[in-house]
Design an enzyme around this catalytic site. Structure first.
Site, mmCIF file in Angstrom:
data_model
loop_
_atom_site.group_PDB
_atom_site.id
_atom_site.type_symbol
_atom_site.label_atom_id
_atom_site.label_comp_id
_atom_site.label_asym_id
_atom_site.label_seq_id
_atom_site.Cartn_x
_atom_site.Cartn_y
_atom_site.Cartn_z
ATOM 1 N N GLU A 166 0.785 -1.228 0.000
ATOM 2 C CA GLU A 166 0.000 0.000 0.000
ATOM 3 C C GLU A 166 0.823 1.288 0.000
ATOM 4 O OE1 GLU A 166 -3.910 -1.901 2.231
ATOM 5 O OE2 GLU A 166 -2.843 -0.272 3.230
ATOM 6 N N GLU A 354 -5.234 -8.659 0.723
ATOM 7 C CA GLU A 354 -5.950 -8.349 1.962
ATOM 8 C C GLU A 354 -7.416 -8.136 1.637
ATOM 9 O OE1 GLU A 354 -4.533 -5.085 4.378
ATOM 10 O OE2 GLU A 354 -2.434 -5.636 4.061
#
Length: 450
Positions: A166, A354
């Site tokens: 991320e 995720e």
């Protein structure tokens, strides 16, 4: 009973991150990270929590791997703590740190679980932050040296590598919004950080190829499909800017070797020279990867707001359900996102690295944790993923976030994402929640009920 079946080689896993679970913050030669520093500054974290002990996974990893085996995981995604390996970020190597990850990986392999290693999940060595952190281009060089060391030490054991987790959060949440370490609030700084993160990704991919080790390498991006709140032209403009800011600013350089033109033009108008970009950088950033990892939690619903630099603000639909993070439950967004990536960016393997939800879990009188909302959330998202597979998306696996409750960054221990309950007040006792039992059945059967 109608079944939604997944491909035979589909991999089911769970994910964690070093600072969120390991603890042992000052043990065995580990250096200080930006999160060690940030969490110890009063007021940054809910309840002034820190990751000093976290889930004590550093000492209890064997017990945790046994629980992974019990659930039936095919693969486990963990992250390596850079300051545990190279305490100052460059220079002297800490062998005890390397040895810990070797023990972890060997235990996984012995148990029949495939390791997937993330090189960077936000815990930058504080010594590098003191020199400018990710805003300093040299940090990309130091990251590449750290990556090369990990390939050398673990390359024969780890078949799947993720360079970064991320980069949007690292750059924007940490350097524009100021909610995460290092806590800056500067748009240009955030853009420079984003660029240097992506540059270091490309350099690490190049080093992976040069190392000659077998395996695959990719990057994990948190992505949210964007929807306009109405059909009017201004809301469509807002949608375009939001998508460029949240998604395409990272997707385009990795897959197309360019930044989104419209957003780049706006930044150049606002900041003149928004960030340092050298000749050849985009060629490095767009080095061929083997797979894309995506983290999906919710969608973005936006409308036009001319008071904002990027002309959009997010809208919260009232009729929807929300998690404890106040994130809208929107499974259709996962299908839409996967189809969009397949159509616009890549036919390469995609992994959901995720996906999950935080709820206010409690231990019931029977000693179990009945997390019905999470069970429902996960089942709906499994169906959404299977829909995308049915429509031809090259989706190869799913990592649930998270294996266990943990230190949830700015929220401390106040938010629980795990399918394993951590009883922080009772010796860190681990309890498999109902969601873990449900997940175990999905993995065993490789299907979800329609």
């Amino acid at each position: 009973m109608a079944k939604l079946t997944f491909p035979e080689d589909f991999e089911w896993g769970a994910a964690t991150a070093s600072y969120q679970i390991e603890g042992a913050a000052n043990e065995d030669g580990k250096g200080e990270s930006i999160w060690d520093r940030f969490s110890h500054q009063k007021g940054n974290i809910t309840n002034n929590d820190t990751g000093d002990v976290a889930c004590d996974h550093y000492h209890r990893y064997q017990e945790d791997i046994e629980l992974m085996r019990k659930i039936g995981l095919d693969s486990y995604r963990f992250s390596i703590s850079w300051p545990r390996i190279i305490p100052a970020g460059s220079g002297k190597i800490n062998q005890k740190g390397i040895d810990f990850y070797k023990r972890l990986v060997n235990e996984l392999l012995k148990t029949g679980i495939k390791p997937a290693a993330t090189l960077y999940h936000w815990d930058l060595p504080q010594k590098l932050q003191d020199k400018g952190g990710w805003e300093n281009r040299d940090t990309a060089k130091y990251f590449n040296e750290y990556a090369q060391l990990m390939y050398k030490e673990l390359g024969d054991l780890v078949p799947r590598w993720i360079t970064h987790n991320e980069p949007f959060v690292v750059s924007m949440v940490g350097n524009l919004f100021g909610e995460h370490a290092p806590g800056n609030q500067d748009h240009q700084k955030a853009l420079q950080v984003a660029h240097n993160l992506l540059l270091s990704h490309g350099m690490a991919v190049e080093s992976f190829r040069e190392s000659g080790i077998e395996g695959e390498i990719g990057i994990t991006l948190n992505l949210a499909p964007v929807y306009a709140n109405s059909e009017n032209k201004k809301d469509q403009i807002a949608k375009d800017y939001s998508d460029a800011f949240n998604n395409r600013w990272f997707l385009d350089p990795v897959f197309k070797g360019e930044y989104p033109e419209k957003l780049m033009a706006l930044y150049q108008k606002e900041f003149n020279q928004p960030f340092e970009l050298e000749t050849g950088d985009l060629e490095i950033i767009s080095r061929d990867i083997d797979f894309l990892g995506i983290n999906y939690y919710s969608r973005a619903l936006v409308e036009y707001d001319e008071s904002k630099l990027l002309n959009f603000k997010t809208v919260k639909p009232e009729a929807s359900n929300y998690t404890a993070m106040d994130w809208e439950v929107y499974p259709q967004g996962l299908t839409d996102l996967l189809l969009s990536l397949d159509d616009q960016y890549t036919k390469k393997p995609i992994f959901i690295t995720e996906n999950g939800a935080a709820y206010d879990d409690q231990i019931a009188e029977d000693g179990n944790v009945h997390d019905d909302k999470r069970v429902d959330y996960l089942e709906k998202h499994f169906r959404a993923a299977q829909q995308a597979v049915e429509k031809g998306v090259n989706l190869k696996g799913y990592y649930l976030w998270s294996l266990m409750d943990n230190f949830e960054w700015a929220y401390g221990y106040n938010k629980r994402f795990g399918i394993i309950y951590i009883d922080y007040d009772n010796g860190q006792n681990r309890i498999l929640k109902d969601s873990a039992k449900m997940y175990s059945k999905v993995i065993e059967n490789n299907y979800i009920k329609a």
